[in-house]
Design an enzyme around this catalytic site. Structure first.
Site, PDB file in Angstrom:
ATOM      1  N   ASP A  38       7.755-127.934  73.016  1.00 45.06           N
ATOM      2  CA  ASP A  38       8.376-128.432  71.724  1.00 45.06           C
ATOM      3  C   ASP A  38       9.845-127.555  71.733  1.00 45.06           C
ATOM      4  O   ASP A  38       9.884-126.277  71.667  1.00 45.06           O
ATOM      5  CB  ASP A  38       7.795-128.093  70.584  1.00 45.06           C
ATOM      6  CG  ASP A  38       8.341-128.798  69.208  1.00 45.06           C
ATOM      7  OD1 ASP A  38       9.078-129.681  69.477  1.00 45.06           O
ATOM      8  OD2 ASP A  38       8.145-128.378  68.080  1.00 45.06           O
ATOM      9  N   HIS A  39      10.993-128.420  71.825  1.00 45.72           N
ATOM     10  CA  HIS A  39      12.170-128.138  71.699  1.00 45.72           C
ATOM     11  C   HIS A  39      12.696-126.756  72.799  1.00 45.72           C
ATOM     12  O   HIS A  39      13.207-125.735  72.468  1.00 45.72           O
ATOM     13  CB  HIS A  39      12.532-127.205  70.388  1.00 45.72           C
ATOM     14  CG  HIS A  39      12.631-128.500  69.212  1.00 45.72           C
ATOM     15  ND1 HIS A  39      13.639-129.199  69.213  1.00 45.72           N
ATOM     16  CD2 HIS A  39      11.827-128.679  68.517  1.00 45.72           C
ATOM     17  CE1 HIS A  39      13.398-129.976  68.259  1.00 45.72           C
ATOM     18  NE2 HIS A  39      12.168-129.984  67.599  1.00 45.72           N
TER      19      HIS A  39
ATOM     20  N   ASP B   1      15.707-129.958  74.880  1.00 44.42           N
ATOM     21  CA  ASP B   1      16.590-130.160  73.540  1.00 44.42           C
ATOM     22  C   ASP B   1      18.075-129.832  74.012  1.00 44.42           C
ATOM     23  O   ASP B   1      18.351-128.514  73.837  1.00 44.42           O
ATOM     24  CB  ASP B   1      15.909-129.454  72.410  1.00 44.42           C
ATOM     25  CG  ASP B   1      16.705-129.561  71.079  1.00 44.42           C
ATOM     26  OD1 ASP B   1      17.740-130.439  71.166  1.00 44.42           O
ATOM     27  OD2 ASP B   1      16.561-129.103  69.959  1.00 44.42           O
TER      28      ASP B   1
ATOM     29  N   GLY C  11      10.946-127.922  58.692  1.00 45.66           N
ATOM     30  CA  GLY C  11      10.448-127.348  57.465  1.00 45.66           C
ATOM     31  C   GLY C  11      10.419-128.119  56.115  1.00 45.66           C
ATOM     32  O   GLY C  11      10.336-129.149  56.027  1.00 45.66           O
TER      33      GLY C  11
ATOM     34  N   HIS D 208      10.448-136.136  64.730  1.00 49.13           N
ATOM     35  CA  HIS D 208      10.512-134.384  64.539  1.00 49.13           C
ATOM     36  C   HIS D 208      10.505-134.436  62.736  1.00 49.13           C
ATOM     37  O   HIS D 208      11.068-135.252  62.123  1.00 49.13           O
ATOM     38  CB  HIS D 208      11.489-133.841  65.201  1.00 49.13           C
ATOM     39  CG  HIS D 208      11.269-133.653  66.475  1.00 49.13           C
ATOM     40  ND1 HIS D 208      11.165-132.520  67.120  1.00 49.13           N
ATOM     41  CD2 HIS D 208      11.097-134.624  67.762  1.00 49.13           C
ATOM     42  CE1 HIS D 208      10.911-132.588  68.503  1.00 49.13           C
ATOM     43  NE2 HIS D 208      11.003-133.873  68.760  1.00 49.13           N
TER      44      HIS D 208
ATOM     45  N   SER E  28       6.442-133.533  58.553  1.00 49.76           N
ATOM     46  CA  SER E  28       5.750-132.707  57.425  1.00 49.76           C
ATOM     47  C   SER E  28       6.536-133.172  55.896  1.00 49.76           C
ATOM     48  O   SER E  28       7.669-132.639  56.005  1.00 49.76           O
ATOM     49  CB  SER E  28       5.372-131.444  57.651  1.00 49.76           C
ATOM     50  OG  SER E  28       4.513-131.169  58.736  1.00 49.76           O
TER      51      SER E  28
ATOM     52  N   ILE F   3       4.070-132.469  63.713  1.00 46.85           N
ATOM     53  CA  ILE F   3       3.535-131.855  62.619  1.00 46.85           C
ATOM     54  C   ILE F   3       3.403-130.294  62.822  1.00 46.85           C
ATOM     55  O   ILE F   3       2.534-129.994  63.701  1.00 46.85           O
ATOM     56  CB  ILE F   3       2.015-132.621  62.177  1.00 46.85           C
ATOM     57  CG1 ILE F   3       2.233-133.878  61.814  1.00 46.85           C
ATOM     58  CG2 ILE F   3       1.548-131.696  60.844  1.00 46.85           C
ATOM     59  CD1 ILE F   3       3.066-134.204  60.595  1.00 46.85           C
ATOM     60  N   ASP F   4       3.949-129.403  61.908  1.00 47.02           N
ATOM     61  CA  ASP F   4       4.080-128.093  62.247  1.00 47.02           C
ATOM     62  C   ASP F   4       3.813-127.346  60.648  1.00 47.02           C
ATOM     63  O   ASP F   4       2.822-126.781  60.389  1.00 47.02           O
ATOM     64  CB  ASP F   4       5.135-127.581  62.800  1.00 47.02           C
ATOM     65  CG  ASP F   4       4.972-126.198  63.068  1.00 47.02           C
ATOM     66  OD1 ASP F   4       4.078-125.502  62.918  1.00 47.02           O
ATOM     67  OD2 ASP F   4       6.068-125.537  63.236  1.00 47.02           O
TER      68      ASP F   4
END
Length: 284
Positions: A82-83, A104, A181, A208, A211, A231-232
Protein backbone atom coordinates in the site's frame (compact mmCIF):
# COMPACT_ATOMS: atom_id res chain seq x y z
CA UNK A 1 -4.51 -22.08 -0.78
CA UNK A 2 -1.57 -20.11 -2.24
CA UNK A 3 -1.79 -16.35 -2.48
CA UNK A 4 -3.50 -15.11 -5.64
CA UNK A 5 -2.90 -11.87 -7.54
CA UNK A 6 -4.77 -8.74 -6.66
CA UNK A 7 -5.91 -8.45 -10.27
CA UNK A 8 -7.64 -11.81 -10.05
CA UNK A 9 -9.70 -10.73 -7.05
CA UNK A 10 -10.41 -7.18 -8.19
CA UNK A 11 -11.34 -8.22 -11.74
CA UNK A 12 -13.87 -10.69 -10.36
CA UNK A 13 -15.31 -7.92 -8.19
CA UNK A 14 -15.49 -5.59 -11.20
CA UNK A 15 -17.48 -8.16 -13.18
CA UNK A 16 -19.66 -9.08 -10.20
CA UNK A 17 -20.55 -5.58 -9.09
CA UNK A 18 -19.00 -5.77 -5.64
CA UNK A 19 -15.72 -4.68 -4.02
CA UNK A 20 -12.84 -6.43 -2.29
CA UNK A 21 -11.84 -5.18 1.13
CA UNK A 22 -8.14 -4.33 1.38
CA UNK A 23 -7.20 -4.34 5.05
CA UNK A 24 -3.93 -2.94 6.39
CA UNK A 25 -1.86 -5.35 8.48
CA UNK A 26 0.76 -4.56 11.10
CA UNK A 27 0.86 -7.59 13.37
CA UNK A 28 -0.30 -11.15 13.97
CA UNK A 29 -3.63 -10.20 15.55
CA UNK A 30 -4.73 -8.12 12.55
CA UNK A 31 -3.77 -10.90 10.13
CA UNK A 32 -5.67 -13.49 12.16
CA UNK A 33 -8.71 -11.19 12.39
CA UNK A 34 -8.79 -10.86 8.59
CA UNK A 35 -8.25 -14.57 8.09
CA UNK A 36 -11.03 -15.59 10.48
CA UNK A 37 -13.43 -13.01 9.04
CA UNK A 38 -12.72 -14.15 5.48
CA UNK A 39 -13.34 -17.77 6.41
CA UNK A 40 -16.56 -17.03 8.29
CA UNK A 41 -17.88 -14.79 5.53
CA UNK A 42 -16.55 -16.98 2.71
CA UNK A 43 -15.06 -13.81 1.28
CA UNK A 44 -11.89 -13.08 -0.67
CA UNK A 45 -9.67 -10.39 0.87
CA UNK A 46 -6.56 -8.34 0.25
CA UNK A 47 -4.07 -7.97 3.09
CA UNK A 48 -1.93 -4.93 2.54
CA UNK A 49 1.17 -3.51 4.17
CA UNK A 50 2.12 0.14 4.12
CA UNK A 51 5.65 1.49 4.31
CA UNK A 52 5.04 2.13 8.00
CA UNK A 53 3.93 -1.46 8.58
CA UNK A 54 6.99 -2.80 6.78
CA UNK A 55 9.24 -0.61 8.91
CA UNK A 56 7.44 -1.67 12.09
CA UNK A 57 7.09 -5.43 11.58
CA UNK A 58 9.69 -6.14 8.91
CA UNK A 59 8.91 -7.26 5.39
CA UNK A 60 10.03 -10.85 6.02
CA UNK A 61 7.73 -11.20 9.02
CA UNK A 62 4.73 -9.72 7.20
CA UNK A 63 5.29 -11.83 4.10
CA UNK A 64 5.78 -15.04 6.10
CA UNK A 65 2.72 -14.45 8.31
CA UNK A 66 0.42 -13.68 5.38
CA UNK A 67 1.69 -16.67 3.40
CA UNK A 68 1.07 -18.89 6.44
CA UNK A 69 -2.44 -17.46 6.72
CA UNK A 70 -3.14 -18.15 3.06
CA UNK A 71 -1.90 -21.74 3.40
CA UNK A 72 -4.42 -22.32 6.19
CA UNK A 73 -7.48 -20.95 4.42
CA UNK A 74 -9.75 -22.05 1.62
CA UNK A 75 -10.62 -18.50 0.54
CA UNK A 76 -8.44 -16.52 -1.90
CA UNK A 77 -6.15 -13.90 -0.39
CA UNK A 78 -3.70 -11.45 -1.96
CA UNK A 79 -0.76 -9.61 -0.38
CA UNK A 80 -0.47 -5.99 -1.49
CA UNK A 81 1.97 -3.11 -0.96
CA UNK A 82 0.00 0.00 0.00
CA UNK A 83 1.42 3.38 -1.09
CA UNK A 84 4.87 2.32 -2.19
CA UNK A 85 6.65 5.51 -3.18
CA UNK A 86 9.80 4.15 -4.78
CA UNK A 87 10.70 1.68 -7.50
CA UNK A 88 13.10 -0.14 -5.17
CA UNK A 89 10.46 -0.70 -2.52
CA UNK A 90 8.06 -2.14 -5.07
CA UNK A 91 10.81 -4.45 -6.34
CA UNK A 92 11.65 -5.63 -2.82
CA UNK A 93 8.01 -6.51 -2.19
CA UNK A 94 7.83 -8.44 -5.46
CA UNK A 95 10.95 -10.36 -4.49
CA UNK A 96 9.45 -11.14 -1.08
CA UNK A 97 6.32 -12.71 -2.55
CA UNK A 98 3.80 -9.88 -2.65
CA UNK A 99 1.20 -10.63 -5.34
CA UNK A 100 0.18 -6.99 -5.80
CA UNK A 101 2.00 -3.69 -5.38
CA UNK A 102 1.18 -0.01 -5.55
CA UNK A 103 3.36 2.73 -6.90
CA UNK A 104 2.11 6.03 -5.52
CA UNK A 105 3.47 8.72 -7.81
CA UNK A 106 0.73 11.22 -7.01
CA UNK A 107 3.26 13.82 -5.86
CA UNK A 108 4.78 13.98 -9.35
CA UNK A 109 3.57 15.66 -12.51
CA UNK A 110 1.28 13.59 -14.71
CA UNK A 111 4.06 12.72 -17.14
CA UNK A 112 6.53 11.79 -14.39
CA UNK A 113 3.88 9.75 -12.58
CA UNK A 114 3.16 7.87 -15.81
CA UNK A 115 6.86 7.24 -16.44
CA UNK A 116 7.60 5.93 -12.95
CA UNK A 117 4.43 3.86 -12.67
CA UNK A 118 5.08 2.29 -16.07
CA UNK A 119 8.50 1.10 -14.87
CA UNK A 120 6.85 -0.83 -12.04
CA UNK A 121 4.11 -2.16 -14.34
CA UNK A 122 6.69 -3.62 -16.73
CA UNK A 123 8.19 -5.70 -13.92
CA UNK A 124 4.75 -6.62 -12.62
CA UNK A 125 3.68 -7.89 -16.00
CA UNK A 126 6.84 -9.99 -16.27
CA UNK A 127 6.42 -11.52 -12.80
CA UNK A 128 2.62 -11.89 -12.68
CA UNK A 129 2.26 -9.28 -9.94
CA UNK A 130 -0.62 -6.81 -10.12
CA UNK A 131 0.06 -3.07 -9.99
CA UNK A 132 -2.07 -0.25 -8.62
CA UNK A 133 -1.40 3.35 -9.56
CA UNK A 134 -2.67 6.58 -8.06
CA UNK A 135 -3.76 9.76 -9.78
CA UNK A 136 -4.85 12.80 -7.81
CA UNK A 137 -3.92 13.43 -4.19
CA UNK A 138 -5.86 11.90 -1.32
CA UNK A 139 -5.63 14.42 1.48
CA UNK A 140 -4.74 13.85 5.10
CA UNK A 141 -7.15 14.67 7.89
CA UNK A 142 -5.41 17.90 8.90
CA UNK A 143 -5.49 19.48 5.48
CA UNK A 144 -7.66 22.60 5.20
CA UNK A 145 -8.46 22.81 1.51
CA UNK A 146 -10.67 25.41 -0.17
CA UNK A 147 -13.10 24.36 -2.91
CA UNK A 148 -10.77 25.38 -5.72
CA UNK A 149 -7.77 23.72 -4.14
CA UNK A 150 -9.76 20.61 -3.34
CA UNK A 151 -10.79 20.29 -6.98
CA UNK A 152 -7.14 20.50 -8.00
CA UNK A 153 -6.38 17.53 -5.75
CA UNK A 154 -9.06 15.36 -7.31
CA UNK A 155 -8.54 12.95 -10.17
CA UNK A 156 -9.39 14.40 -13.58
CA UNK A 157 -11.19 11.92 -15.91
CA UNK A 158 -9.24 12.95 -19.02
CA UNK A 159 -5.92 12.56 -17.19
CA UNK A 160 -7.06 9.21 -15.80
CA UNK A 161 -7.59 7.85 -19.32
CA UNK A 162 -4.14 8.97 -20.43
CA UNK A 163 -2.59 7.54 -17.27
CA UNK A 164 -4.30 4.15 -17.63
CA UNK A 165 -3.60 3.88 -21.37
CA UNK A 166 0.09 4.69 -21.02
CA UNK A 167 0.90 2.84 -17.78
CA UNK A 168 -1.34 -0.24 -18.24
CA UNK A 169 -1.98 -0.42 -14.48
CA UNK A 170 -4.35 -3.13 -13.29
CA UNK A 171 -6.34 -0.80 -11.04
CA UNK A 172 -6.37 2.88 -10.26
CA UNK A 173 -6.69 4.70 -6.93
CA UNK A 174 -8.74 7.85 -7.44
CA UNK A 175 -9.18 11.01 -5.38
CA UNK A 176 -12.90 11.84 -5.19
CA UNK A 177 -13.16 13.46 -1.76
CA UNK A 178 -11.91 10.93 0.77
CA UNK A 179 -9.00 11.42 3.15
CA UNK A 180 -6.70 9.22 5.20
CA UNK A 181 -7.35 8.98 8.93
CA UNK A 182 -10.40 9.84 11.05
CA UNK A 183 -12.88 12.37 9.65
CA UNK A 184 -14.15 15.38 11.60
CA UNK A 185 -17.39 15.27 9.59
CA UNK A 186 -18.91 13.08 6.92
CA UNK A 187 -16.93 13.35 3.65
CA UNK A 188 -18.82 14.34 0.51
CA UNK A 189 -17.76 12.16 -2.40
CA UNK A 190 -17.83 13.44 -5.97
CA UNK A 191 -19.90 10.68 -7.58
CA UNK A 192 -20.17 12.42 -10.96
CA UNK A 193 -16.39 12.54 -11.15
CA UNK A 194 -16.20 8.85 -10.20
CA UNK A 195 -18.71 7.87 -12.88
CA UNK A 196 -16.79 9.84 -15.51
CA UNK A 197 -13.47 8.26 -14.51
CA UNK A 198 -14.96 4.77 -14.74
CA UNK A 199 -16.48 5.56 -18.13
CA UNK A 200 -13.24 6.93 -19.59
CA UNK A 201 -10.88 4.29 -18.16
CA UNK A 202 -13.06 1.16 -17.85
CA UNK A 203 -10.73 -0.46 -15.30
CA UNK A 204 -11.29 -1.36 -11.64
CA UNK A 205 -11.05 1.68 -9.37
CA UNK A 206 -9.80 1.89 -5.79
CA UNK A 207 -11.16 3.95 -2.89
CA UNK A 208 -8.61 5.01 -0.28
CA UNK A 209 -9.55 6.62 3.03
CA UNK A 210 -12.84 4.71 3.26
CA UNK A 211 -12.97 4.45 7.07
CA UNK A 212 -15.67 6.88 8.19
CA UNK A 213 -17.41 7.13 4.81
CA UNK A 214 -21.14 6.41 5.18
CA UNK A 215 -22.47 3.00 4.15
CA UNK A 216 -24.75 4.57 1.55
CA UNK A 217 -21.82 6.40 -0.01
CA UNK A 218 -19.74 3.22 -0.06
CA UNK A 219 -22.56 1.31 -1.79
CA UNK A 220 -22.99 4.05 -4.39
CA UNK A 221 -19.25 4.23 -5.03
CA UNK A 222 -19.19 0.46 -5.63
CA UNK A 223 -22.13 0.78 -8.04
CA UNK A 224 -20.13 3.41 -9.95
CA UNK A 225 -16.95 1.35 -10.33
CA UNK A 226 -15.05 1.09 -7.04
CA UNK A 227 -13.81 -2.52 -6.82
CA UNK A 228 -11.23 -2.29 -4.02
CA UNK A 229 -11.88 -0.45 -0.76
CA UNK A 230 -9.02 0.27 1.65
CA UNK A 231 -9.70 0.02 5.38
CA UNK A 232 -7.13 0.90 8.03
CA UNK A 233 -8.39 3.48 10.54
CA UNK A 234 -11.48 1.44 11.45
CA UNK A 235 -9.25 -1.53 12.32
CA UNK A 236 -6.97 0.59 14.50
CA UNK A 237 -9.99 1.99 16.32
CA UNK A 238 -11.47 -1.48 16.87
CA UNK A 239 -8.12 -2.84 18.09
CA UNK A 240 -7.64 0.02 20.53
CA UNK A 241 -11.22 -0.17 21.78
CA UNK A 242 -10.95 -3.89 22.49
CA UNK A 243 -7.66 -3.43 24.31
CA UNK A 244 -8.93 -0.51 26.41
CA UNK A 245 -12.02 -2.48 27.44
CA UNK A 246 -9.96 -5.35 28.82
CA UNK A 247 -7.57 -3.05 30.66
CA UNK A 248 -10.51 -1.12 32.12
CA UNK A 249 -12.40 -4.21 33.24
CA UNK A 250 -9.36 -6.23 34.34
CA UNK A 251 -6.59 -3.78 35.28
CA UNK A 252 -4.54 -6.57 36.86
CA UNK A 253 -4.45 -8.64 33.66
CA UNK A 254 -0.91 -9.12 32.34
CA UNK A 255 -1.25 -12.00 29.86
CA UNK A 256 -0.74 -10.53 26.35
CA UNK A 257 -2.99 -13.23 24.89
CA UNK A 258 -5.89 -12.18 27.08
CA UNK A 259 -5.27 -8.53 26.28
CA UNK A 260 -4.87 -8.91 22.54
CA UNK A 261 -7.45 -11.66 21.99
CA UNK A 262 -10.45 -9.37 22.52
CA UNK A 263 -8.79 -6.70 20.36
CA UNK A 264 -8.49 -9.29 17.57
CA UNK A 265 -12.13 -10.31 17.98
CA UNK A 266 -13.21 -6.66 17.82
CA UNK A 267 -11.38 -6.20 14.53
CA UNK A 268 -12.84 -9.41 13.13
CA UNK A 269 -16.39 -8.16 13.65
CA UNK A 270 -15.59 -4.87 11.91
CA UNK A 271 -14.01 -6.74 8.98
CA UNK A 272 -17.04 -9.01 8.64
CA UNK A 273 -19.32 -5.97 8.56
CA UNK A 274 -17.17 -4.42 5.83
CA UNK A 275 -17.23 -7.60 3.74
CA UNK A 276 -21.03 -7.66 3.87
CA UNK A 277 -21.18 -3.96 3.01
CA UNK A 278 -18.80 -4.37 0.07
CA UNK A 279 -20.77 -7.35 -1.22
CA UNK A 280 -17.81 -9.76 -1.14
CA UNK A 281 -19.36 -12.15 1.43
CA UNK A 282 -20.10 -15.48 -0.20
CA UNK A 283 -17.97 -14.64 -3.25
CA UNK A 284 -14.98 -16.86 -2.42
Amino acid sequence: MPLVTGKELVSMADKGGYAIGAFNVNNLEIIKAILEAAEEENSPAILQASQGAIKYAGIDFISAMVKAAADQTSVPLALHLDHGTSFDQNMECIRKGFTSVMFDGSKYSLEENIKRTREVVRVGQATNVSVEGELGKIAGTEDDISVDEKDAYMTKPEEAKKFVDETEVDYLAVAIGTAHGPYKGEPKLDFDRLANIKKTTDIPLVLHGASGVSEDSIRKAIELGICKVNIDTNLRQAFTSGLKNVISEKPEEYDPRKLLGPAKDNMKEVIKEKMRLFGSSGKA
